[in-house]
Design a protein around this motif. Structure first.
Motif, PDB file in Angstrom:
ATOM      1  N   UNK A 137       0.818  -1.213   0.000  1.00  0.00           N
ATOM      2  CA  UNK A 137       0.000   0.000   0.000  1.00  0.00           C
ATOM      3  C   UNK A 137       0.855   1.268   0.000  1.00  0.00           C
ATOM      4  N   UNK A 138       2.140   1.149  -0.292  1.00  0.00           N
ATOM      5  CA  UNK A 138       2.996   2.322  -0.469  1.00  0.00           C
ATOM      6  C   UNK A 138       2.949   2.756  -1.931  1.00  0.00           C
ATOM      7  N   UNK A 139       2.921   4.057  -2.142  1.00  0.00           N
ATOM      8  CA  UNK A 139       2.806   4.615  -3.495  1.00  0.00           C
ATOM      9  C   UNK A 139       1.642   3.954  -4.225  1.00  0.00           C
ATOM     10  N   UNK A 140       0.445   4.238  -3.729  1.00  0.00           N
ATOM     11  CA  UNK A 140      -0.756   3.586  -4.245  1.00  0.00           C
ATOM     12  C   UNK A 140      -0.994   3.894  -5.721  1.00  0.00           C
ATOM     13  N   UNK A 141      -0.526   5.031  -6.197  1.00  0.00           N
ATOM     14  CA  UNK A 141      -0.731   5.351  -7.617  1.00  0.00           C
ATOM     15  C   UNK A 141      -0.041   4.333  -8.521  1.00  0.00           C
ATOM     16  N   UNK A 182       6.864  -1.151  -8.456  1.00  0.00           N
ATOM     17  CA  UNK A 182       5.471  -1.478  -8.161  1.00  0.00           C
ATOM     18  C   UNK A 182       5.188  -1.539  -6.660  1.00  0.00           C
ATOM     19  N   UNK A 183       6.067  -2.081  -5.820  1.00  0.00           N
ATOM     20  CA  UNK A 183       5.807  -2.056  -4.374  1.00  0.00           C
ATOM     21  C   UNK A 183       5.930  -0.682  -3.729  1.00  0.00           C
ATOM     22  N   UNK A 184       6.449   0.306  -4.459  1.00  0.00           N
ATOM     23  CA  UNK A 184       6.505   1.657  -3.906  1.00  0.00           C
ATOM     24  C   UNK A 184       7.665   1.896  -2.973  1.00  0.00           C
ATOM     25  N   UNK A 233       9.840   2.486  12.343  1.00  0.00           N
ATOM     26  CA  UNK A 233      11.158   2.872  12.829  1.00  0.00           C
ATOM     27  C   UNK A 233      12.226   2.928  11.769  1.00  0.00           C
ATOM     28  N   UNK A 234      11.919   2.712  10.546  1.00  0.00           N
ATOM     29  CA  UNK A 234      12.870   2.726   9.439  1.00  0.00           C
ATOM     30  C   UNK A 234      12.357   1.860   8.310  1.00  0.00           C
ATOM     31  N   UNK A 235      12.876   2.106   7.089  1.00  0.00           N
ATOM     32  CA  UNK A 235      12.398   1.381   5.908  1.00  0.00           C
ATOM     33  C   UNK A 235      10.869   1.444   5.852  1.00  0.00           C
ATOM     34  N   UNK A 236      10.339   2.649   6.022  1.00  0.00           N
ATOM     35  CA  UNK A 236       8.900   2.783   6.237  1.00  0.00           C
ATOM     36  C   UNK A 236       8.080   2.403   5.010  1.00  0.00           C
ATOM     37  N   UNK A 237       8.646   2.488   3.803  1.00  0.00           N
ATOM     38  CA  UNK A 237       7.894   2.067   2.623  1.00  0.00           C
ATOM     39  C   UNK A 237       7.741   0.553   2.578  1.00  0.00           C
ATOM     40  N   UNK A 238       8.699  -0.162   3.156  1.00  0.00           N
ATOM     41  CA  UNK A 238       8.667  -1.625   3.150  1.00  0.00           C
ATOM     42  C   UNK A 238       7.856  -2.183   4.330  1.00  0.00           C
ATOM     43  N   UNK A 239       8.096  -1.600   5.484  1.00  0.00           N
ATOM     44  CA  UNK A 239       7.577  -2.191   6.715  1.00  0.00           C
ATOM     45  C   UNK A 239       6.326  -1.475   7.197  1.00  0.00           C
ATOM     46  N   UNK A 240       5.535  -2.187   7.956  1.00  0.00           N
ATOM     47  CA  UNK A 240       4.347  -1.613   8.573  1.00  0.00           C
ATOM     48  C   UNK A 240       4.343  -2.019  10.038  1.00  0.00           C
TER      49      UNK A 240
END
Length: 883
Positions: A317-321, A372-374, A593-600
């Motif tokens: 759900x990162x970079x939804x566009x 694609x994963x943002x 806490x880091x790598x916020x586009x990858x992690x939730x």
């Protein structure tokens, strides 16, 4: 260790090995541990850099690999991603010829077989097929070989349907890293039962990492001994080592090669410089693949005693566009292919195959596992969206030309304004669509009539007064029984309150993309809601709820919470959980806490939003009822449109967001009155069942919770991230990560979700068919002129009879010889007599694989092809019919 660099960590160890241990050693008595070594560079075309920078290091890396081959005949190199080779071919033909020479010699080996190292969860099944079709065909054309080894050492998980796609794309074995089950080698069994030998590089990482960490403390010999002992204790007698500097290119260095020679002189190690295919074959044979894994490979740091979690939960759900445009353009491409085929047969239209192939390559490139994963930088996404723009221009030009040729040659009812409605799916369908027409006054009644004289009402959805002279109105209607891969024509007639007919003054032929998804562009700045034009009002129940619909679904909305508090079918079965409204928005803190586009990592901040104004009625009539609920939080604001239909058993939920948050996640919440411990979610070309444990996961188009007596599917057009906990489904609408893009997804967004309740089993409900209708809407189009010839008022090129089977593709064969028809079983059941009916008699039909090579014969006679399909099976056919 960072990202993909982890799997070549032993190569870092080798950088100092040549100096630390330069002398020859005496061989020991024990059988040495084998290391199969070959050069490699995992290259991210775009990540923390843009593609133009990636192009530069691709050329440098290829040049360096060629230089080592010219110097050292024992040096072998492996490289995936056909798109990188295509770039080298274009920019440096001399270098490309050198690569071709070493491929012929066997020193350079192609692997992967795909156009790029794509994400393996987010692309649709058809997009995954095209990755390998385009990639393998490129390797075959340019080098006379194909990749035998699948190669995904850095993507963020591996969908359960992949083994079948790999095998049917000529891939014999698979090398991956993330998401395994802790086994260095195993047999991966896919959803349909297809098996493929698999290497998990991630399973040997601890030993390799320890060797690197221990080198300075223990020295080369002791640290290498520790590494070998640890690998042997896990049952291994050998290991493969793709060595080289990756991510930003570079590949093997001279120090690494010398270091490997030094390590090979140790008495207990045998370093074998080998071609990658033979190395992987030997590694699998020596270590065995007896363990069978029948599951998706999507879980990080797997140990049997720990709860599972997806490798990178936030990337869905990162970079939804990026997700939206990927979904949209893949559907547009397959639609252009299908309706282009229809136009070719009926009008003499010629599909621009080359321009569509170029568009496919753009879309496939943007499925790279950091795009694609943002999870790339902002500028990389700007480049990606410019490429999407270029692809969409080509797609829409082809689709518009096909639709125009069909619309202008069709036959229409004689009375009224002509409208043609197109369906790109493989089965006839009844669904909503709309057309924009101009009238002198607002009609009191609108009727559409088909060629058989059957009528259906039209409804004013929105409108505007133009030049203060006439009314421009969007007319919505339900088009009944539109043929599969075909069209049906109608005529629109409008009347005033006294029954006098109002002629259509003109038509607005809006762009196809706007007609495809009109709700994306609708902000009511100029267009006024139909309810406002007609002074319509909603009914209110005794409890104060707003009644949105009574049949086939009774839907009540609580204006205080903005949520659906009643959702009943015609038999009175309730699907909304008691005292837990559906279709509400929830805002959560999200700070990993880091790598916020990858992690939730959802924090303690959690709030259900409440409306900051009264619900507004947008439209009400014989077709649908639509209500808008406004919300706000901080600098962000949201509009939720809830639409019910008089003839369709679903409720659409559109979320318009003006997003200004930081380190937060927005979810749409759907508590359902279904008791079940598991849910089923769609994956590429299949489905998988999972526990309702609240784990964030990706879903392709739908997720369903079914219990005794029925269930509820939550459909999504372009929002794959979701979680299911207990009886509540939550769809992730937006996130706001800050690394590596600090302004990710700031701005305007639209998401379309849908609630599809059903009183039967999951297989009988077939949510995939409803989800496909949501993502592939009917297209209504008016002709430029009346047809000169009396062509048909309805037509169908290909029709499927069997429920649960999808027509995934209908297109030109890549060699130009015939048409490709791809069928997919999507509900997990066997089908013994799947019949495909064609408009023209077949003169030839054969089954082919995903690279479109012959597999075997198929039963066909006259207009029909008959086959069988096992659960989640993909079958592809090449056909020719009478022209």
């Amino acid at each position: 260790m960072s990202r993909s660099a982890r799997y070549v960590v032993l190569a870092l160890f080798l950088l100092t090995a040549a100096e630390a241990f330069p002398g020859p050693q005496t061989s020991g008595a024990n059988e040495p541990f084998k290391i199969y070594a070959f050069g490699h560079s995992h290259m991210d075309p775009a990540w923390r850099w843009r593609w133009w920078e990636g192009q530069d290091f691709v050329l440098d890396t290829f040049n360096q690999a060629v230089a080592f081959m010219q110097e050292m005949p024992s040096f072998h190199y492996v490289q995936s991603q056909a798109a990188l080779y295509a770039y080298v071919e274009e920019k440096d033909p001399e270098l490309f010829e050198k690569v071709r020479e070493f491929v012929r010699k066997g020193q350079w080996q192609v692997v992967g077989g795909s156009w790029v190292e794509n994400d393996a969860n987010l692309p649709s099944g058809e997009a995954l097929v095209r990755q390998f079709l385009v990639g393998q065909r490129y390797f075959r054309e340019k080098f006379g070989v194909e990749a035998e080894t699948g190669w995904e050492p850095d993507c963020f998980g591996h969908t359960w349907s992949l083994p079948q796609i790999l095998r049917k794309s000529h891939i014999q074995r698979y090398v991956m890293l993330r998401g395994g089950k802790g086994r260095p080698t195993f047999t991966w069994e896919g959803a349909d039962g297809t098996r493929i030998p698999t290497v998990d590089l991630g399973a040997v990482l601890p030993a390799l990492e320890d060797a690197f960490e221990d080198f300075q403390r223990l020295g080369l010999k002791a640290s290498a001994r520790k590494m070998v002992d640890r690998l042997r204790s896990s049952g291994l007698v050998s290991v493969i080592l793709p060595f080289g500097v990756g991510d930003h290119g570079g590949g093997p260095t001279r120090e690494m090669i010398l270091g490997l020679h030094a390590v090979g002189r140790l008495p207990f190690v045998d370093v074998l410089f080998s071609s990658p295919d033979s190395a992987v074959r030997a590694y699998l044979a020596e270590n065995g693949t007896g363990a069978i894994v029948r599951d998706e490979l999507n879980y990080d740091d797997y140990t049997p005693d720990k709860p599972v979690r997806f490798v990178f939960q936030g990337c869905y759900s990162s970079h939804m566009r990026m997700k939206q445009r990927n979904y949209r353009d893949v559907v547009l491409l397959t639609t252009a292919e299908k309706l282009g085929a229809l136009a070719e047969q009926l009008t003499g239209y010629n599909t621009p195959v080359d321009s569509l192939e170029a568009a496919w390559k753009v879309v496939l490139f943007n499925q790279f596992h950091d795009l694609l994963p943002g999870t790339a930088i902002h500028r990389a996404f700007e480049d990606a969206h410019r490429n999407y723009d270029r692809a969409e221009r080509a797609i829409l030009q082809a689709l518009d030309a096909a639709l125009d040729s069909l619309t202008d040659s069709a036959s229409y009812p004689t009375e009224g304004y002509p409208v043609a409605v197109f369906n790109a799916l493989g089965r006839p369908r009844t669904d909503v669509t709309s057309v924009i027409l101009d009238f002198a006054r607002i009609p009191a009644r609108i009727v559409l009539t088909d060629a058989q004289g059957d009528t259906t009402p039209g409804q004013i959805l929105e409108g505007m007064k133009v030049y203060e002279q006439f009314w421009r109105l969007r007319i919505g209607f339900v088009a009944h029984d539109v043929p599969a891969v075909g069209y049906k024509t109608f005529a629109v007639r409008a009347f005033d309150s006294k029954g006098r007919e109002l002629p259509v003054l003109d038509v607005l032929r809006e762009p196809t993309l706007a007609a495809w998804h009109p709700e994306i562009f609708d902000d009511h700045t100029y267009w006024k809601p139909g309810a406002q034009l007609l002074h319509a009002k909603l009914d209110t129940t005794r409890s104060g709820n707003l009644l949105l619909g009574a049949a086939p679904l009774r839907v009540e909305l609580d204006p205080r919470t903005g949520g659906i508090v009643r959702l009943q079918d015609s038999h009175g079965r309730e699907y909304a959980a008691l005292n837990e409204p559906m279709a509400r928005l929830e805002l959560l803190g999200d700070n990993p806490g880091g790598y916020t586009a990858w992690r939730m990592r959802l924090t303690g901040f959690d709030t259900l939003l409440v409306p900051n104004g009264k619900p507004q009625l947008l439209s009400r009539g014989p077709v649908c009822t639509k209500v808008r609920v406004p919300y706000a939080f901080g600098s962000s604001r949201f509009l939720v449109d809830i639409t019910t239909y008089t003839e369709l058993p679903r409720v659409d939920v559109d979320v318009h967001s003006y997003w200004r948050e930081r380190l937060k996640t927005l979810k749409a919440v759907f508590p359902v009155a279904v008791q079940a411990g598991t849910h089923t979610r769609a994956i590429p070309f299949a489905a998988i069942q999972r526990p309702n444990d609240g784990l964030e996961e990706p879903a392709q188009r739908w997720v369903d919770v079914t219990g005794p007596g029925g269930g509820v599917a939550i459909l999504n057009r372009n929002n794959p991230g979701h979680d299911v906990k207990g009886h509540t489904v939550r769809v992730t609408v937006l996130r706001s990560p800050i690394d590596p893009d600090p302004v990710a997804d700031v701005g305007e967004h639209h998401a379309r979700l849908s609630i599809y309740p059903h009183s039967n089993s999951l297989a009988q409900a077939d949510p995939q068919s409803v989800a496909l209708q949501l993502s592939t809407p009917l297209l209504a189009r008016v002709p430029h002129r009346r047809a000169v010839a009396n062509r048909a008022s309805r037509a169908s090129l290909v029709k499927l009879e069997e429920p649960g089977v999808t027509l995934a593709a209908l297109k030109h064969a890549v060699d130009g010889n015939g048409w490709i028809v791809r069928l997919v079983e999507r509900i997990g059941q066997s089908h013994q007599n799947v019949t495909v009916t064609f408009a023209h008699p077949l003169v030839e039909a054969r089954e082919v694989d995903l690279i479109e090579d012959p597999v075997g014969p198929v039963n066909f006679s006259g207009h029909r092809l008959t086959t069988t399909l096992q659960p989640y099976e993909i079958r592809t056919f090449r056909v020719r019919w009478e022209e």
